[in-house]
Design a protein around this motif. Sequence first.
Motif, PDB file in Angstrom:
ATOM      1  N   CYS A 166       0.834  -1.206   0.000  1.00  0.00           N
ATOM      2  CA  CYS A 166       0.000   0.000   0.000  1.00  0.00           C
ATOM      3  C   CYS A 166       0.868   1.255   0.000  1.00  0.00           C
ATOM      4  N   LEU A 167       1.962   1.227   0.744  1.00  0.00           N
ATOM      5  CA  LEU A 167       2.875   2.363   0.778  1.00  0.00           C
ATOM      6  C   LEU A 167       3.539   2.579  -0.583  1.00  0.00           C
ATOM      7  N   VAL A 168       4.013   1.498  -1.192  1.00  0.00           N
ATOM      8  CA  VAL A 168       4.653   1.611  -2.505  1.00  0.00           C
ATOM      9  C   VAL A 168       3.661   2.158  -3.523  1.00  0.00           C
ATOM     10  N   ALA A 169       2.439   1.624  -3.516  1.00  0.00           N
ATOM     11  CA  ALA A 169       1.429   2.105  -4.451  1.00  0.00           C
ATOM     12  C   ALA A 169       1.103   3.577  -4.207  1.00  0.00           C
ATOM     13  N   ALA A 170       1.046   3.981  -2.941  1.00  0.00           N
ATOM     14  CA  ALA A 170       0.761   5.383  -2.627  1.00  0.00           C
ATOM     15  C   ALA A 170       1.875   6.295  -3.133  1.00  0.00           C
ATOM     16  N   ALA A 171       3.121   5.894  -2.930  1.00  0.00           N
ATOM     17  CA  ALA A 171       4.249   6.723  -3.367  1.00  0.00           C
ATOM     18  C   ALA A 171       4.321   6.813  -4.888  1.00  0.00           C
ATOM     19  N   LEU A 172       3.893   5.754  -5.589  1.00  0.00           N
ATOM     20  CA  LEU A 172       3.914   5.749  -7.055  1.00  0.00           C
ATOM     21  C   LEU A 172       2.654   6.369  -7.653  1.00  0.00           C
ATOM     22  N   ASN A 173       1.691   6.711  -6.803  1.00  0.00           N
ATOM     23  CA  ASN A 173       0.383   7.192  -7.264  1.00  0.00           C
ATOM     24  C   ASN A 173      -0.294   6.145  -8.135  1.00  0.00           C
ATOM     25  N   ALA A 174      -0.067   4.886  -7.781  1.00  0.00           N
ATOM     26  CA  ALA A 174      -0.627   3.764  -8.534  1.00  0.00           C
ATOM     27  C   ALA A 174      -1.972   3.360  -7.950  1.00  0.00           C
ATOM     28  N   GLN A 175      -2.602   2.367  -8.589  1.00  0.00           N
ATOM     29  CA  GLN A 175      -3.840   1.817  -8.053  1.00  0.00           C
ATOM     30  C   GLN A 175      -3.555   1.033  -6.770  1.00  0.00           C
ATOM     31  N   ALA A 176      -4.620   0.792  -6.003  1.00  0.00           N
ATOM     32  CA  ALA A 176      -4.487  -0.018  -4.788  1.00  0.00           C
ATOM     33  C   ALA A 176      -3.908  -1.391  -5.148  1.00  0.00           C
ATOM     34  N   PRO A 177      -3.082  -1.951  -4.286  1.00  0.00           N
ATOM     35  CA  PRO A 177      -2.444  -3.233  -4.606  1.00  0.00           C
ATOM     36  C   PRO A 177      -3.394  -4.405  -4.449  1.00  0.00           C
ATOM     37  N   ILE A 178      -2.983  -5.537  -5.008  1.00  0.00           N
ATOM     38  CA  ILE A 178      -3.579  -6.805  -4.641  1.00  0.00           C
ATOM     39  C   ILE A 178      -2.606  -7.485  -3.681  1.00  0.00           C
ATOM     40  N   SER A 179      -3.081  -8.512  -2.974  1.00  0.00           N
ATOM     41  CA  SER A 179      -2.178  -9.204  -2.054  1.00  0.00           C
ATOM     42  C   SER A 179      -2.358 -10.700  -2.172  1.00  0.00           C
TER      43      SER A 179
END
Length: 572
Positions: free
Chosen positions: A164-177
Motif C-alpha cells: 500500500c505504501l509503494v502504491a501510494a508513493a507511485l500514485n498507482a492503483q491499490a495493490p492486490i495481495s
Amino acid sequence: MTMWIYGDAQRAGKTHDLATRIAGTLDHLRAYPQGIVRHAEIVRAFVDASELIQGLIDAAFHQRGFDAETPEQERLTGLLFDLAKTVESSWRTGFVDQDVPAALVSAMADFARDQPGEVTTRSAEGYSIYALYPETYLEAARASGLGADTIVIGIRSIGLSLSCLVAAALNAQAPISLRPTGDPFTRRIEADPQLLKAVLARGEAPIAIVDEGPGLSGSSFLAVADWLEGGGVERDRIHFFPSHGGEPGGQASPEHRQRWQVAPRNTGDFDVTFLHEGRLQEWITDLLGPLDCPLQDLSWGKWKGQSDASPVDARLERRKFLAHTSDGSFLSKFAGLGSEGQRKFDVAKTLFAAGFAVEPIATLHGMIVERWIDSEPLTDSYDRAALLDTLVRYLALRATLPAHNEGASLTLLADVATFNAGQAFGEEAAESVRRLTKDAATMQRLVHPVDTDNRLHQWEWRVSANSQLIKMDALDHSSAHDLVGCQDIAWDIAGAIVEHDLTATESSLLISQVVSLRDRTIERDLVDLLVPCYLGFQIGLWSMALDAAADGHKPALHHLLDCYKLRLQSLT
C-alpha cells in the motif's frame, strides 16, 4: 544445524474493539502537535490497521483455501491504502500536510460499527522488532523510477501494508495481495485463476512485488514471480521491493538465487533515511535539546562495551542510539511501531516506578527514549542474598503484568526442547527431555500466562553506581520473533534457576517468596517441567546465534552452550 525456535505469537480480539481503537487514533490526531509526533500517530493507526485488515483477509483466505479478489477484500485493502496515502502525504511534505481526510475518518468509524465477532492478529515482526519503517518503502518507491501504471502486489502478512505504501508513493492503483503457502522454503501461490487474468488484463505495465525479507530461502518473493511468469508475464517486467539489500539465505534453490541476483530490486534503508540525512538526530534534539555530539550507534550489542565479553546475538539486538546533552545522556531504542510501542512504554514506566529499570522519558516514532545511567555487568561477586531478593520482587511484579499474546503451549515447548536437544546432542539427550516433559499436556491447566520477561540471563542485569540491579531489555522478549510468547511466571522462575545457577534451596525460596508476595499458587512440578523446556529452547536459540556469529563472539557462545548441556545432563 536446524533448530526450532521461530514462531508467530497470536492475539485474539474483538474486531469491533480493534477497529474502534484505530478510528479513535485518527479522530484525535489534531490533539498532537504538527510534526514528527503527529506523524508517529498516523503511522500508529496505519500499523494497527494493517494487522487488523491482514487478519481479516487471511481469515477469509483460510476459509476459502485460496486467494481471490472479493468485494470485501477490495474494501479492506482500500481502507488501508487510504491510510497509506495519508502516511505518504505527511512524509513527502515534511509533516506539513498531516490532515486525515474526513471521509477516511468517517469510513473507519463506519467500519468499526460494522464489525462483529473476533479476529486473530499477529504483530508484524518488521514493525515490532526489526525497525522496518514505512518511510523506507516510500523512499524506495520514489527512487525506483516506476510510474503510476505499476501493478503492485503485496505478500501477506506485512507485505500487504508495505505494498500500500509503494502504491501510494507511485500514485498507482491499490495493490492486490497474496498469501504464499506450503513449505517455508518452497512456497507456492494458491489463487483464483481470475486474479491472474485481472493482472494480465492491465497490459504490459511493470509489476512490483513487495514484502519484508528475503529470508532463508526468498521463496515467498519467488513464488509470486513464478506465479506471474507461469501466466505469461515477461521476467523483465517484475521488480522486487525487499527490506534489505542482501541475498536469500542458504535454503534458496540455485535457480531462485540466480533469479534474485539479476532482478531489479528497490530497497529502502534505515541508516540512509533516518541517520545519514540527520532526521533521527533532529527529532531527538527537538525532544531533549541540543546534543553535545552526534548520536552514537549502540545497535547490535555495542551498548555493552568492549570490556563486556558476555554472549550476544547481534541478529536479535534492537536498534539503539545514545545521545549526550547538558542534562545527561539518553538512550533511544527501537520498541515498535503501532500500539505495540506504547504498550512497551507503559511497561517501562511500571518497571521504573518499582525500581527495576531506568527512567523512560518519551516515545519517539517507534522508539523509547530513556535516561542512560553508568553501570557495570552483574558478576558472581554480587551479594547473593541481594540478587535473590531482587529476583523475587522482580518476578512478583512481572506476575501482575497482563499477557498480550497467546504464548506456546506446554506441549509445544516440550516438543521444541526435545527436538533441539536431539539436534544439538543426539537422541539420548532428546529422550531425556522427552521423559522429563511427558506430563506437559496434563499440566497445561496450571498455566496462567502473564507478560513474562523471557530473558533472565546474568548479562541482562547491570549494577548501578549505588549497587542497584537494573534489568535491561525487559520490554521485548515476550513479543520476540520466537514461539515462546507470554507464559506463566513459572517460565521466568525456571529461567532464573538456570541462568543464575540457583541451588535447590534457593529455587524453593524463590518460588515460595514470589507466591507470598502475589498470593497465587506456583506449582513446583510446573517449574520442574519448564526447566528442561527452557534449556531446550535456549540450546536452539544460541546454537543458531553461534552459526551466524562473528569469530570474536564464538568462544562465549560455545561456553554458554556447554553450560546448558551440563545443566540438562544434571537433570537426568
